[in-house]
Design a protein around this motif. Structure first.
Motif, PDB file in Angstrom:
ATOM      1  N   ILE A 245      75.196  41.075 -71.342  1.00 43.66           N
ATOM      2  CA  ILE A 245      75.619  39.930 -72.140  1.00 43.66           C
ATOM      3  C   ILE A 245      74.631  38.790 -71.923  1.00 43.66           C
ATOM      4  CG2 ILE A 245      77.435  38.195 -72.466  1.00 43.66           C
ATOM      5  CD1 ILE A 245      79.441  40.336 -71.559  1.00 43.66           C
ATOM      6  N   LYS A 246      74.308  38.088 -72.983  1.00 45.30           N
ATOM      7  CA  LYS A 246      73.363  36.976 -72.909  1.00 45.30           C
ATOM      8  C   LYS A 246      74.085  35.711 -72.461  1.00 45.30           C
ATOM      9  CE  LYS A 246      70.379  34.061 -75.807  1.00 45.30           C
ATOM     10  NZ  LYS A 246      69.799  33.881 -77.151  1.00 45.30           N
ATOM     11  N   PRO A 247      73.681  35.107 -71.341  1.00 47.87           N
ATOM     12  CA  PRO A 247      74.292  33.844 -70.929  1.00 47.87           C
ATOM     13  C   PRO A 247      73.576  32.644 -71.551  1.00 47.87           C
ATOM     14  CG  PRO A 247      72.809  34.611 -69.215  1.00 47.87           C
ATOM     15  CD  PRO A 247      72.732  35.628 -70.335  1.00 47.87           C
ATOM     16  N   VAL A 248      74.341  31.677 -71.989  1.00 44.87           N
ATOM     17  CA  VAL A 248      73.801  30.418 -72.476  1.00 44.87           C
ATOM     18  C   VAL A 248      74.446  29.309 -71.643  1.00 44.87           C
ATOM     19  CG1 VAL A 248      73.514  28.867 -74.442  1.00 44.87           C
ATOM     20  CG2 VAL A 248      73.506  31.350 -74.800  1.00 44.87           C
ATOM     21  N   ILE A 249      73.642  28.649 -70.796  1.00 46.11           N
ATOM     22  CA  ILE A 249      74.151  27.649 -69.866  1.00 46.11           C
ATOM     23  C   ILE A 249      73.910  26.246 -70.396  1.00 46.11           C
ATOM     24  CG2 ILE A 249      73.979  26.718 -67.522  1.00 46.11           C
ATOM     25  CD1 ILE A 249      73.050  29.405 -66.563  1.00 46.11           C
ATOM     26  N   PHE A 250      74.923  25.395 -70.289  1.00 49.59           N
ATOM     27  CA  PHE A 250      74.789  23.976 -70.626  1.00 49.59           C
ATOM     28  C   PHE A 250      74.966  23.163 -69.346  1.00 49.59           C
ATOM     29  CE2 PHE A 250      76.579  26.182 -74.302  1.00 49.59           C
ATOM     30  CZ  PHE A 250      75.601  25.923 -75.244  1.00 49.59           C
ATOM     31  N   GLU A 251      73.938  22.417 -68.975  1.00 53.19           N
ATOM     32  CA  GLU A 251      73.953  21.609 -67.759  1.00 53.19           C
ATOM     33  C   GLU A 251      73.692  20.160 -68.117  1.00 53.19           C
ATOM     34  OE1 GLU A 251      74.166  19.694 -64.595  1.00 53.19           O
ATOM     35  OE2 GLU A 251      74.618  21.839 -64.392  1.00 53.19           O
ATOM     36  N   ARG A 252      74.641  19.293 -67.778  1.00 52.32           N
ATOM     37  CA  ARG A 252      74.520  17.876 -68.112  1.00 52.32           C
ATOM     38  C   ARG A 252      73.365  17.205 -67.378  1.00 52.32           C
ATOM     39  NH1 ARG A 252      80.140  15.837 -66.426  1.00 52.32           N
ATOM     40  NH2 ARG A 252      79.395  13.841 -67.216  1.00 52.32           N
ATOM     41  N   GLY A 253      73.019  17.723 -66.204  1.00 49.95           N
ATOM     42  CA  GLY A 253      71.965  17.134 -65.401  1.00 49.95           C
ATOM     43  C   GLY A 253      70.595  17.730 -65.679  1.00 49.95           C
TER      44      GLY A 253
END
Length: 527
Positions: free
Chosen positions: A106-114
């Protein structure tokens, strides 16, 4: 020939590579021509007696090639065209969830505010030197999460939550020292963990995953009790087969978003208090029973303390938290107008200071004045104390402090000791802003700790406030087996921020577990 030895040795033998090797050769009567391979498999220090000993499990190979210490191999498949799952937060829970998703196709898509670890350093310098808090990039927010620039301790008691050895090997595979596989209380160090985190990022990207820094989740895309995706602060919508929420314990806006969107969240227990700081030599002398210093072989000594106190008829636990031998106290605020402290240690643990959180369990009765906030009562209680600490210390990142003996006596310290806390200290009576349900148990506990560790609360021990981010005051509920939210399907609350972990290792294992459950439920879904 392969032989495993269980040894109890003096530190000058066990902790010196040459002396250790010669001891094994002599013990087994090996010849110089045997060219043995000698390595440690496990190591722990026993300082309970007057003479400090080191317990070592050693493996000896003669005329035999030893197997690798690790089984893990960096061999991730290409998932660039696979169904994608979204991960909110790039701390240990989020990063390990991403790596596990890749393994599961599965392809992970990460969102990081920093920011990424390199860019994040500028914001840490600003909070230390200029007292400027970037609410999106600080000691809590950014690539690697709170652990990257706080400590890097890898010890956990969560033996049933996942495969501890696997997680440690993944760290080693990304550049951590193999020593973490050997030490009973492994520790990477805040100076080395950023490099490891960067390598993990590269593994995710090379496999076709995505990481979006400086990207904050501002809304949820919900369709009939099914979470379909998220909206980010650039007003873009992102859809995934499932969403792992791994934001850490300080992303208060996420709790507020969930509450505003009528997503079930709950109040949970937590603890608050102060950091206590000593010269490291003081702790060494107490723990190692030495008259002057610990010598050239022993590492900086640590400790663990716990006691039970009573206040207004209610029993309260008080305990040490995140003890950092040879470390520093750092400013961990995530917004202007608050003071929060945390501890960190470099890999060598060679600072002249030792520090530890000393925290008091917060009870439900403490939160009754905040009941209007529902499940976020603890969050508001926590925030109020952090803001009061800031106000009393001068409304900057200067931290309020008091000598431990003066705190017990109830008087302001006329002079403070040297400190590792870079923004500086302001002498304050901590009971001016600490609620009585924290201050009184703290006073009682410190007296008890001083009896358990003679010299612990003498003149060189000082208290620095406040240690408030021990864990999240909010839990995001989930099913015990599937790790999925009981009402909002497609949401997988994960790690410290959701209330299911308490440190790098437990967060990493929880990330892996949530990833596996997401894949089990939704891997066949096409976006």
């Amino acid at each position: 020939m392969h032989q495993t030895l269980q040894l109890t040795l003096a530190p000058e033998i066990a902790l010196d590579d040459d002396n250790f090797r010669q001891h094994i050769i002599k013990k087994l009567r090996l010849r110089a021509t045997d060219m043995p391979v000698i390595r440690k498999a496990r190591q722990s220090i026993d300082a309970r007696g007057r003479q400090v000993k080191v317990n070592v499990q050693a493996e000896v190979y003669v005329n035999e090639i030893p197997p690798s210490l690790i089984n893990f191999q960096l061999n991730y498949p290409d998932v660039s065209e696979a169904p994608q799952a979204l991960i909110v937060g790039c701390g240990p829970a989020g990063m390990f969830a991403a790596l596990r998703l890749i393994e599961l196709g599965i392809k992970p898509v990460i969102f990081e505010r920093g920011k990424d670890v390199r860019a994040r350093r500028r914001d840490l310098a600003a909070i230390n030197k200029e007292h400027i808090v970037n609410p999106e990039s600080n000691y809590c927010f950014g690539e690697g999460g709170a652990g990257t620039y706080s400590d890097g301790k890898l010890y956990t008691r969560s033996n049933k939550r996942g495969d501890i050895r696997r997680v440690l090997e993944i760290f080693v595979g990304h550049g951590a020292s193999e020593q973490i596989l050997i030490d009973t209380h492994p520790h990477i160090g805040t100076n080395k963990l950023p490099v490891v985190v960067s390598e993990m990022r590269q593994s995710i990207l090379k496999a076709g995953g995505e990481i979006h820094f400086d990207t904050k989740v501002t809304d949820l895309i919900i369709d009939q009790n099914q979470l379909k995706g998220v909206v980010t602060d650039n007003e873009k919508e992102h859809i995934g087969i499932g969403i792992i929420l791994a934001t850490g314990h300080s992303a208060r806006d996420i709790y507020e978003l969930l509450h505003a969107r009528n997503v079930l969240i709950e109040s949970k227990s937590f603890a608050m208090g102060v950091r206590i700081e000593h010269p490291q030599n003081t702790i060494d002398k107490i723990q190692y029973h030495c008259e002057t210093d610990r010598g050239p072989y022993l590492p900086a000594a640590s400790y663990s303390l716990v006691t039970q106190t009573r206040y207004k008829g209610i029993q309260r636990g008080v305990f040490s938290f995140c003890m950092c031998p040879g470390g520093f106290i750092v400013p961990a605020a995530t917004a202007a107008g608050e003071v929060v402290v945390n501890g960190m240690s470099p890999s060598r643990r060679d600072s002249p200071f030792a520090n530890s959180g000393i925290v008091v369990a917060i009870e439900e009765t403490d939160l009754l004045p905040y009941k209007e906030f529902g499940p976020m009562a603890g969050l508001h209680y926590q925030k109020e104390i952090e803001q009061a600490a800031c106000k009393f210390a001068g409304a900057t990142q200067t931290a309020p402090a008091q000598l431990a003996t003066d705190f017990i006596k109830g008087k302001v310290s006329s002079q403070l000791r040297e400190t590792s806390y870079q923004p500086g200290l302001q002498s304050v009576d901590l009971q001016e802003f600490l609620p009585a349900e924290i201050a009184f148990p703290l006073r009682e506990a410190l007296t008890d700790f001083g009896q358990k560790m003679k010299g612990y609360i003498l003149g060189d021990a000082q208290l620095i406030g406040v240690e408030s981010r021990t864990s999240s005051p909010v839990r995001i509920p989930r099913e015990s087996e599937s790790c999925e939210h009981p009402i909002l399907k497609g949401l997988f609350p994960c790690g410290e921020g959701a209330g299911y972990a308490g440190g790098i290792m437990s967060a990493a294992m929880d990330g892996e577990r949530c990833a596996a459950q997401l894949a089990k439920l939704y891997a066949s879904t096409k976006i």
